[in-house]
Design a protein around this motif. Structure first.
Motif, PDB file in Angstrom:
ATOM      1  N   LEU A   3      -9.054  13.499  -8.309  1.00  0.00           N
ATOM      2  CA  LEU A   3      -9.347  12.261  -7.610  1.00  0.00           C
ATOM      3  C   LEU A   3      -8.661  12.262  -6.259  1.00  0.00           C
ATOM      4  O   LEU A   3      -7.514  12.683  -6.152  1.00  0.00           O
ATOM      5  N   GLN A   4      -9.352  11.758  -5.252  1.00  0.00           N
ATOM      6  CA  GLN A   4      -8.812  11.707  -3.899  1.00  0.00           C
ATOM      7  C   GLN A   4      -9.013  10.306  -3.343  1.00  0.00           C
ATOM      8  O   GLN A   4     -10.146   9.901  -3.066  1.00  0.00           O
ATOM      9  N   ALA A   5      -7.908   9.589  -3.178  1.00  0.00           N
ATOM     10  CA  ALA A   5      -7.970   8.228  -2.659  1.00  0.00           C
ATOM     11  C   ALA A   5      -7.792   8.222  -1.151  1.00  0.00           C
ATOM     12  O   ALA A   5      -7.064   9.053  -0.592  1.00  0.00           O
ATOM     13  N   SER A   6      -8.435   7.265  -0.502  1.00  0.00           N
ATOM     14  CA  SER A   6      -8.328   7.132   0.946  1.00  0.00           C
ATOM     15  C   SER A   6      -8.608   5.688   1.340  1.00  0.00           C
ATOM     16  O   SER A   6      -9.047   4.882   0.518  1.00  0.00           O
ATOM     17  N   GLY A   7      -8.363   5.390   2.618  1.00  0.00           N
ATOM     18  CA  GLY A   7      -8.709   4.078   3.143  1.00  0.00           C
ATOM     19  C   GLY A   7      -7.540   3.147   3.373  1.00  0.00           C
ATOM     20  O   GLY A   7      -7.729   2.042   3.892  1.00  0.00           O
ATOM     21  N   GLY A   8      -6.353   3.559   3.009  1.00  0.00           N
ATOM     22  CA  GLY A   8      -5.197   2.716   3.240  1.00  0.00           C
ATOM     23  C   GLY A   8      -4.854   2.617   4.709  1.00  0.00           C
ATOM     24  O   GLY A   8      -5.399   3.326   5.550  1.00  0.00           O
ATOM     25  N   GLY A   9      -3.930   1.714   5.029  1.00  0.00           N
ATOM     26  CA  GLY A   9      -3.508   1.558   6.404  1.00  0.00           C
ATOM     27  C   GLY A   9      -2.694   0.303   6.588  1.00  0.00           C
ATOM     28  O   GLY A   9      -2.257  -0.322   5.629  1.00  0.00           O
ATOM     29  N   LEU A  10      -2.495  -0.036   7.852  1.00  0.00           N
ATOM     30  CA  LEU A  10      -1.739  -1.238   8.226  1.00  0.00           C
ATOM     31  C   LEU A  10      -2.716  -2.328   8.635  1.00  0.00           C
ATOM     32  O   LEU A  10      -3.608  -2.089   9.459  1.00  0.00           O
ATOM     33  N   VAL A  11      -2.556  -3.503   8.062  1.00  0.00           N
ATOM     34  CA  VAL A  11      -3.448  -4.615   8.365  1.00  0.00           C
ATOM     35  C   VAL A  11      -2.631  -5.900   8.406  1.00  0.00           C
ATOM     36  O   VAL A  11      -1.616  -6.013   7.720  1.00  0.00           O
ATOM     37  N   GLN A  12      -3.072  -6.844   9.190  1.00  0.00           N
ATOM     38  CA  GLN A  12      -2.393  -8.139   9.246  1.00  0.00           C
ATOM     39  C   GLN A  12      -2.798  -8.998   8.045  1.00  0.00           C
ATOM     40  O   GLN A  12      -3.884  -8.823   7.473  1.00  0.00           O
ATOM     41  N   ALA A  13      -1.941  -9.912   7.694  1.00  0.00           N
ATOM     42  CA  ALA A  13      -2.236 -10.843   6.612  1.00  0.00           C
ATOM     43  C   ALA A  13      -3.556 -11.564   6.906  1.00  0.00           C
ATOM     44  O   ALA A  13      -3.813 -11.958   8.040  1.00  0.00           O
ATOM     45  N   GLY A  14      -4.366 -11.691   5.879  1.00  0.00           N
ATOM     46  CA  GLY A  14      -5.687 -12.288   6.030  1.00  0.00           C
ATOM     47  C   GLY A  14      -6.780 -11.282   6.305  1.00  0.00           C
ATOM     48  O   GLY A  14      -7.970 -11.627   6.242  1.00  0.00           O
ATOM     49  N   GLY A  15      -6.395 -10.068   6.591  1.00  0.00           N
ATOM     50  CA  GLY A  15      -7.367  -9.033   6.906  1.00  0.00           C
ATOM     51  C   GLY A  15      -7.935  -8.362   5.666  1.00  0.00           C
ATOM     52  O   GLY A  15      -7.647  -8.770   4.530  1.00  0.00           O
ATOM     53  N   SER A  16      -8.746  -7.329   5.908  1.00  0.00           N
ATOM     54  CA  SER A  16      -9.445  -6.633   4.824  1.00  0.00           C
ATOM     55  C   SER A  16      -9.294  -5.125   4.970  1.00  0.00           C
ATOM     56  O   SER A  16      -9.126  -4.606   6.081  1.00  0.00           O
ATOM     57  N   LEU A  17      -9.365  -4.461   3.838  1.00  0.00           N
ATOM     58  CA  LEU A  17      -9.430  -3.008   3.780  1.00  0.00           C
ATOM     59  C   LEU A  17     -10.327  -2.620   2.620  1.00  0.00           C
ATOM     60  O   LEU A  17     -10.422  -3.358   1.638  1.00  0.00           O
ATOM     61  N   ARG A  18     -10.951  -1.453   2.737  1.00  0.00           N
ATOM     62  CA  ARG A  18     -11.706  -0.920   1.614  1.00  0.00           C
ATOM     63  C   ARG A  18     -11.149   0.449   1.255  1.00  0.00           C
ATOM     64  O   ARG A  18     -11.151   1.368   2.081  1.00  0.00           O
ATOM     65  N   LEU A  19     -10.680   0.570   0.049  1.00  0.00           N
ATOM     66  CA  LEU A  19     -10.185   1.843  -0.453  1.00  0.00           C
ATOM     67  C   LEU A  19     -11.315   2.584  -1.156  1.00  0.00           C
ATOM     68  O   LEU A  19     -12.173   1.966  -1.787  1.00  0.00           O
ATOM     69  N   SER A  20     -11.280   3.890  -1.038  1.00  0.00           N
ATOM     70  CA  SER A  20     -12.251   4.735  -1.718  1.00  0.00           C
ATOM     71  C   SER A  20     -11.505   5.763  -2.556  1.00  0.00           C
ATOM     72  O   SER A  20     -10.387   6.160  -2.230  1.00  0.00           O
ATOM     73  N   CYS A  21     -12.146   6.183  -3.620  1.00  0.00           N
ATOM     74  CA  CYS A  21     -11.576   7.224  -4.471  1.00  0.00           C
ATOM     75  C   CYS A  21     -12.726   8.133  -4.888  1.00  0.00           C
ATOM     76  O   CYS A  21     -13.612   7.715  -5.640  1.00  0.00           O
ATOM     77  N   ALA A  22     -12.697   9.346  -4.371  1.00  0.00           N
ATOM     78  CA  ALA A  22     -13.763  10.300  -4.651  1.00  0.00           C
ATOM     79  C   ALA A  22     -13.332  11.264  -5.747  1.00  0.00           C
ATOM     80  O   ALA A  22     -12.199  11.763  -5.740  1.00  0.00           O
ATOM     81  N   ALA A  23     -14.232  11.509  -6.666  1.00  0.00           N
ATOM     82  CA  ALA A  23     -13.956  12.418  -7.772  1.00  0.00           C
ATOM     83  C   ALA A  23     -14.751  13.704  -7.612  1.00  0.00           C
ATOM     84  O   ALA A  23     -15.869  13.684  -7.087  1.00  0.00           O
ATOM     85  N   SER A  24     -14.170  14.773  -8.069  1.00  0.00           N
ATOM     86  CA  SER A  24     -14.861  16.054  -8.074  1.00  0.00           C
ATOM     87  C   SER A  24     -15.494  16.285  -9.433  1.00  0.00           C
ATOM     88  O   SER A  24     -15.055  15.738 -10.432  1.00  0.00           O
ATOM     89  N   GLY A  25     -16.523  17.103  -9.466  1.00  0.00           N
ATOM     90  CA  GLY A  25     -17.138  17.436 -10.732  1.00  0.00           C
ATOM     91  C   GLY A  25     -18.323  16.555 -11.061  1.00  0.00           C
ATOM     92  O   GLY A  25     -18.658  15.631 -10.319  1.00  0.00           O
TER      93      GLY A  25
END
Length: 121
Positions: A3-25
């Protein structure tokens, strides 16, 4: 299943982020998928999980109504849409794959490496 997770970062309160997790196989759709998080100095905690088909989801009370877990089995990917982020959401977020739906980390067999989310006030 790797599994490979991505999409994190720095965001201000009230903001949004979308994390992804890609699987192999080719077995991704056989697994229940979950997201967990671990803040500095704290234990890892459950965030959300989703059934194999994507039809059933479950959330921790702390994120209910703000976060949405989803999956695309054709792309071998699970997502975590995070809205209305709060400073207390700051943590390293991990995706995990398991055989049984549940909130316990011990119930998941495979883990991604984690992606860091920082929410500033």
């Amino acid at each position: 299943v790797p599994l490979q997770a991505s999409g994190g970062g720095l965001v201000q309160a009230g903001g949004s982020l979308r994390l992804s997790c890609a699987a192999s196989g080719r077995t991704f759709s056989m697994y229940v998928m979950g997201w967990f998080r671990q803040a500095p100095g704290k234990a890892r905690e459950f965030v959300a999980h989703i059934s194999r088909s994507g039809g059933d989801t479950y959330y921790a009370d702390s994120v209910k109504g703000r976060f949405t877990i989803s999956r695309d089995n054709a792309k071998n990917t699970v997502y975590l849409q995070m809205n209305s982020l709060k400073p207390e959401d700051t943590a390293v977020y991990f995706c995990a794959a398991g055989s049984v739906e549940g909130r316990l980390a011990a119930g998941y067999n495979y883990w991604g490496q984690g992606t860091e989310v920082t929410v500033s006030s």
